[in-house]
Design a protein around this motif. Structure first.
Motif, PDB file in Angstrom:
ATOM      1  N   CYS A  21     -53.423   0.698   5.569  1.00  0.00           N
ATOM      2  CA  CYS A  21     -52.852   0.341   6.861  1.00  0.00           C
ATOM      3  C   CYS A  21     -53.896  -0.391   7.690  1.00  0.00           C
ATOM      4  O   CYS A  21     -53.613  -1.373   8.330  1.00  0.00           O
TER       5      CYS A  21
ATOM      6  N   ASN B 271     -43.685   1.152  13.762  1.00  0.00           N
ATOM      7  CA  ASN B 271     -42.925   1.484  12.565  1.00  0.00           C
ATOM      8  C   ASN B 271     -43.574   0.977  11.280  1.00  0.00           C
ATOM      9  O   ASN B 271     -42.956   1.015  10.233  1.00  0.00           O
ATOM     10  N   HIS B 272     -44.817   0.550  11.333  1.00  0.00           N
ATOM     11  CA  HIS B 272     -45.502   0.076  10.126  1.00  0.00           C
ATOM     12  C   HIS B 272     -46.638   0.996   9.698  1.00  0.00           C
ATOM     13  O   HIS B 272     -47.435   0.625   8.843  1.00  0.00           O
ATOM     14  N   ASN B 273     -46.711   2.191  10.261  1.00  0.00           N
ATOM     15  CA  ASN B 273     -47.805   3.115   9.957  1.00  0.00           C
ATOM     16  C   ASN B 273     -47.882   3.499   8.486  1.00  0.00           C
ATOM     17  O   ASN B 273     -48.943   3.817   7.981  1.00  0.00           O
TER      18      ASN B 273
ATOM     19  N   GLY C 178     -40.933   5.514   8.100  1.00  0.00           N
ATOM     20  CA  GLY C 178     -42.037   5.347   9.036  1.00  0.00           C
ATOM     21  C   GLY C 178     -42.202   6.503  10.005  1.00  0.00           C
ATOM     22  O   GLY C 178     -43.171   6.550  10.757  1.00  0.00           O
TER      23      GLY C 178
ATOM     24  N   ASP D 274     -46.363   1.656   5.873  1.00  0.00           N
ATOM     25  CA  ASP D 274     -45.918   0.559   5.012  1.00  0.00           C
ATOM     26  C   ASP D 274     -46.600   0.549   3.651  1.00  0.00           C
ATOM     27  O   ASP D 274     -46.001   0.147   2.661  1.00  0.00           O
TER      28      ASP D 274
ATOM     29  N   GLY E  52     -46.729   9.510   9.925  1.00  0.00           N
ATOM     30  CA  GLY E  52     -45.890   8.456  10.473  1.00  0.00           C
ATOM     31  C   GLY E  52     -45.818   8.551  11.981  1.00  0.00           C
ATOM     32  O   GLY E  52     -46.563   9.307  12.615  1.00  0.00           O
TER      33      GLY E  52
END
Length: 134
Positions: free
Chosen positions: A6, A28-30, A88, A32, A96
């Motif tokens: 990340c 919301n990309h924690n 996420g 990914d 998340g």
């Protein structure tokens, strides 16, 4: 080689250079790149002494407000993510962002409690990203 973190470990220097003090994690990309990468990012923040809020190692960590006092003022930082995606959001055993759950979300109670205690709440949330001018 791309290490799929990340936060690339080499980018930590940039965060140091810009003077990061607190890490906000309602995005919301924690997760990914998976939970291992998310935990590595959190470990790097911990090593730097940077507290975080609105996300974390699990849903309890993600929902725990961050309280800091500076110059006699006490601030309570909290936030959530209402839009997902579901992978996420932090869960009981995975990292998340804090998921918002209206209208029963206890974040409202946390804000009220902070205000009643004389603290200054700072509330953030990730919402839809719209790449268009209204």
């Amino acid at each position: 080689m791309y290490d799929r973190n990340c936060l690339f470990p080499r980018y930590i220097e940039l965060l140091r250079d810009i003077g990061v003090d607190i890490v906000e994690l309602s995005g919301n990309h924690n997760v990914d790149w998976g939970t291992t990468a998310a935990y590595l990012s959190l470990d790097m923040y911990d090593q730097e002494g940077w507290p975080h809020f609105a996300g974390g190692r699990d849903e309890v960590d993600a929902a725990t407000p961050l309280t800091l006092t500076d110059h006699g003022n006490t601030f309570v930082f909290l936030g959530c993510n209402p839009v997902g995606p579901a992978y996420g959001w932090a869960g009981p055993n995975y990292p998340g962002a804090r998921a918002c759950s209206y209208p029963q979300d206890d974040m409202y109670a946390q804000v009220r409690a902070a205000r009643n205690a004389g603290y200054i709440p700072i509330v953030t949330w990730q919402y839809w990203e719209i790449y268009d001018y209204a």
